[in-house]
Design a protein around this motif. Sequence first.
Motif, PDB file in Angstrom:
ATOM      1  N   THR A 204       0.826  -1.202   0.000  1.00 24.59           N
ATOM      2  CA  THR A 204       0.000   0.000   0.000  1.00 24.59           C
ATOM      3  C   THR A 204       0.860   1.253   0.000  1.00 24.59           C
ATOM      4  OG1 THR A 204      -1.646  -1.209   1.259  1.00 24.59           O
ATOM      5  CG2 THR A 204      -1.863   1.166   1.233  1.00 24.59           C
ATOM      6  N   LEU A 205       1.877   1.235   0.864  1.00 25.23           N
ATOM      7  CA  LEU A 205       2.775   2.385   0.996  1.00 25.23           C
ATOM      8  C   LEU A 205       4.207   1.934   0.759  1.00 25.23           C
ATOM      9  CD1 LEU A 205       1.210   3.973   4.183  1.00 25.23           C
ATOM     10  CD2 LEU A 205       0.904   4.701   1.835  1.00 25.23           C
ATOM     11  N   PRO A 206       4.760   2.162  -0.421  1.00 32.02           N
ATOM     12  CA  PRO A 206       6.105   1.681  -0.749  1.00 32.02           C
ATOM     13  C   PRO A 206       7.206   2.244   0.146  1.00 32.02           C
ATOM     14  CG  PRO A 206       4.960   2.449  -2.707  1.00 32.02           C
ATOM     15  CD  PRO A 206       4.115   2.820  -1.543  1.00 32.02           C
ATOM     16  N   ASN A 207       7.039   3.457   0.690  1.00 26.23           N
ATOM     17  CA  ASN A 207       8.069   4.075   1.526  1.00 26.23           C
ATOM     18  C   ASN A 207       7.946   3.699   2.993  1.00 26.23           C
ATOM     19  OD1 ASN A 207       9.128   5.383  -0.697  1.00 26.23           O
ATOM     20  ND2 ASN A 207       7.769   7.139  -0.453  1.00 26.23           N
ATOM     21  N   PHE A 208       7.155   2.720   3.282  1.00 24.89           N
ATOM     22  CA  PHE A 208       6.903   2.266   4.640  1.00 24.89           C
ATOM     23  C   PHE A 208       8.174   1.697   5.263  1.00 24.89           C
ATOM     24  CE2 PHE A 208       5.571  -1.389   7.301  1.00 24.89           C
ATOM     25  CZ  PHE A 208       4.887  -0.698   8.274  1.00 24.89           C
ATOM     26  N   LYS A 209       8.439   2.056   6.530  1.00 27.66           N
ATOM     27  CA  LYS A 209       9.605   1.547   7.248  1.00 27.66           C
ATOM     28  C   LYS A 209       9.147   0.592   8.347  1.00 27.66           C
ATOM     29  CE  LYS A 209      12.564   5.548   6.563  1.00 27.66           C
ATOM     30  NZ  LYS A 209      13.313   6.616   7.214  1.00 27.66           N
ATOM     31  N   ASN A 210      10.001  -0.347   8.724  1.00 29.47           N
ATOM     32  CA  ASN A 210       9.639  -1.358   9.707  1.00 29.47           C
ATOM     33  C   ASN A 210       9.368  -0.788  11.094  1.00 29.47           C
ATOM     34  OD1 ASN A 210       9.759  -3.435   7.888  1.00 29.47           O
ATOM     35  ND2 ASN A 210      11.895  -3.917   8.297  1.00 29.47           N
ATOM     36  N   ASP A 211       9.915   0.381  11.443  1.00 32.27           N
ATOM     37  CA  ASP A 211       9.656   0.952  12.760  1.00 32.27           C
ATOM     38  C   ASP A 211       8.305   1.663  12.821  1.00 32.27           C
ATOM     39  OD1 ASP A 211      10.418   3.022  11.110  1.00 32.27           O
ATOM     40  OD2 ASP A 211      11.554   4.082  12.653  1.00 32.27           O
ATOM     41  N   GLN A 212       7.587   1.700  11.710  1.00 32.80           N
ATOM     42  CA  GLN A 212       6.274   2.347  11.653  1.00 32.80           C
ATOM     43  C   GLN A 212       5.184   1.281  11.624  1.00 32.80           C
ATOM     44  OE1 GLN A 212       6.700   4.455   8.025  1.00 32.80           O
ATOM     45  NE2 GLN A 212       8.059   5.998   8.854  1.00 32.80           N
ATOM     46  N   ILE A 213       5.109   0.481  12.670  1.00 34.12           N
ATOM     47  CA  ILE A 213       4.199  -0.662  12.627  1.00 34.12           C
ATOM     48  C   ILE A 213       2.903  -0.448  13.397  1.00 34.12           C
ATOM     49  CG2 ILE A 213       6.031  -2.338  12.242  1.00 34.12           C
ATOM     50  CD1 ILE A 213       5.855  -3.016  15.242  1.00 34.12           C
ATOM     51  N   LYS A 214       2.772   0.609  14.185  1.00 37.02           N
ATOM     52  CA  LYS A 214       1.588   0.832  15.003  1.00 37.02           C
ATOM     53  C   LYS A 214       0.815   2.048  14.525  1.00 37.02           C
ATOM     54  CE  LYS A 214       1.516  -2.067  18.599  1.00 37.02           C
ATOM     55  NZ  LYS A 214       0.391  -2.879  18.962  1.00 37.02           N
ATOM     56  N   ALA A 215      -0.502   1.931  14.553  1.00 42.17           N
ATOM     57  CA  ALA A 215      -1.382   3.080  14.335  1.00 42.17           C
ATOM     58  C   ALA A 215      -2.190   3.249  15.613  1.00 42.17           C
ATOM     59  CB  ALA A 215      -2.302   2.836  13.153  1.00 42.17           C
ATOM     60  N   LYS A 216      -2.202   4.456  16.179  1.00 46.97           N
ATOM     61  CA  LYS A 216      -2.960   4.721  17.390  1.00 46.97           C
ATOM     62  C   LYS A 216      -3.865   5.917  17.120  1.00 46.97           C
ATOM     63  CE  LYS A 216      -1.007   3.923  21.260  1.00 46.97           C
ATOM     64  NZ  LYS A 216      -0.149   3.966  22.455  1.00 46.97           N
ATOM     65  N   LEU A 217      -5.172   5.721  17.252  1.00 47.41           N
ATOM     66  CA  LEU A 217      -6.149   6.753  16.932  1.00 47.41           C
ATOM     67  C   LEU A 217      -6.986   7.062  18.163  1.00 47.41           C
ATOM     68  CD1 LEU A 217      -7.459   5.144  13.630  1.00 47.41           C
ATOM     69  CD2 LEU A 217      -5.626   6.800  13.853  1.00 47.41           C
ATOM     70  N   ASN A 218      -7.130   8.344  18.482  1.00 51.16           N
ATOM     71  CA  ASN A 218      -7.984   8.788  19.579  1.00 51.16           C
ATOM     72  C   ASN A 218      -9.228   9.442  18.984  1.00 51.16           C
ATOM     73  OD1 ASN A 218      -6.150   7.995  21.600  1.00 51.16           O
ATOM     74  ND2 ASN A 218      -4.991   9.876  21.313  1.00 51.16           N
ATOM     75  N   TYR A 219     -10.403   8.953  19.387  1.00 50.43           N
ATOM     76  CA  TYR A 219     -11.663   9.452  18.853  1.00 50.43           C
ATOM     77  C   TYR A 219     -12.521  10.073  19.948  1.00 50.43           C
ATOM     78  CZ  TYR A 219     -11.277   7.224  14.261  1.00 50.43           C
ATOM     79  OH  TYR A 219     -10.889   6.866  12.991  1.00 50.43           O
ATOM     80  N   LEU A 220     -13.227  11.136  19.598  1.00 49.28           N
ATOM     81  CA  LEU A 220     -14.335  11.634  20.382  1.00 49.28           C
ATOM     82  C   LEU A 220     -15.567  11.082  19.676  1.00 49.28           C
ATOM     83  CD1 LEU A 220     -15.214  13.459  22.733  1.00 49.28           C
ATOM     84  CD2 LEU A 220     -15.513  15.276  21.060  1.00 49.28           C
ATOM     85  N   SER A 221     -16.225  10.131  20.320  1.00 50.52           N
ATOM     86  CA  SER A 221     -17.358   9.441  19.700  1.00 50.52           C
ATOM     87  C   SER A 221     -18.668   9.946  20.282  1.00 50.52           C
ATOM     88  CB  SER A 221     -17.246   7.928  19.930  1.00 50.52           C
ATOM     89  OG  SER A 221     -16.054   7.437  19.387  1.00 50.52           O
ATOM     90  N   ILE A 222     -19.658  10.111  19.416  1.00 49.85           N
ATOM     91  CA  ILE A 222     -20.969  10.599  19.830  1.00 49.85           C
ATOM     92  C   ILE A 222     -22.029   9.611  19.341  1.00 49.85           C
ATOM     93  CG2 ILE A 222     -22.587  12.543  19.755  1.00 49.85           C
ATOM     94  CD1 ILE A 222     -20.109  14.274  18.939  1.00 49.85           C
ATOM     95  N   PRO A 223     -22.332   8.578  20.160  1.00 51.24           N
ATOM     96  CA  PRO A 223     -23.434   7.688  19.808  1.00 51.24           C
ATOM     97  C   PRO A 223     -24.772   8.270  20.279  1.00 51.24           C
ATOM     98  CG  PRO A 223     -22.233   6.803  21.688  1.00 51.24           C
ATOM     99  CD  PRO A 223     -21.562   8.094  21.279  1.00 51.24           C
ATOM    100  N   ILE A 224     -25.810   8.063  19.500  1.00 46.73           N
ATOM    101  CA  ILE A 224     -27.176   8.405  19.908  1.00 46.73           C
ATOM    102  C   ILE A 224     -27.975   7.115  19.793  1.00 46.73           C
ATOM    103  CG2 ILE A 224     -29.217   9.804  19.449  1.00 46.73           C
ATOM    104  CD1 ILE A 224     -27.383  11.960  18.390  1.00 46.73           C
ATOM    105  N   LEU A 225     -28.296   6.536  20.945  1.00 48.06           N
ATOM    106  CA  LEU A 225     -28.843   5.185  20.993  1.00 48.06           C
ATOM    107  C   LEU A 225     -30.303   5.179  21.435  1.00 48.06           C
ATOM    108  CD1 LEU A 225     -25.800   3.523  22.774  1.00 48.06           C
ATOM    109  CD2 LEU A 225     -26.219   3.736  20.323  1.00 48.06           C
TER     110      LEU A 225
END
Length: 194
Positions: free
Chosen positions: A85-106
């Motif tokens: 997907t990303l040819p310039n990808f390096k091995n030390d870039q293995i984690k993705a961490k995402l912080n969300y403000l979620s608004i459920p209406i249930l």
Amino acid sequence: MTKRLFIIAAIALFSTFSVNAQFHIGIKAGVNAGKIDGKSFKEEFNYSYLLGGFAEIGLGDKVSINPEVLFSQTSATTDTSFTNTLPNFKNDQIKAKLNYLSIPILLNLRVVGPIHIEAGPQFGILLNKDKKLLENGQDAFKKGDFSMVGGAALHFSAFRVTARYVVGLSNVSQVVNQDQWKNQALQVSLGIAF
């Protein structure tokens, strides 16, 4: 524009029902087992946390509308196919961490005794993202996420125990390719209503 309309609709809904309805607010905390679904990421759930507040707007003895505002975190480990997907990808870039403000209406329905079922839409606003995934500094993830939520809750006096599944409906990838990334989460929380 979509965020503003969503917030205005939530406020209008809240204002309309709170006039003559049974009303509670509360706080909650719990475990968020999240993953990013897509062939670029490992097929595994990673544990994190969620914190937030909720309201219960009663529409009768058995039905309520429950808007919430939650801070939750999702992390994922990239798969070996990520280099395609990303040819310039390096091995030390293995984690993705995402912080969300979620608004459920249930929509919450009391089935019997303390047992409730709940379901509804959720809009997530990405607060920060891991930019290491792309060498050129381009954002890897979109700023918003739309999901559906379904689950069950137990109401014991003021205490709320909730288990739910969140399935992402929108592609959160900002990267132009054939692979779609969608958030998924299993959540268990404990709350108290005032």
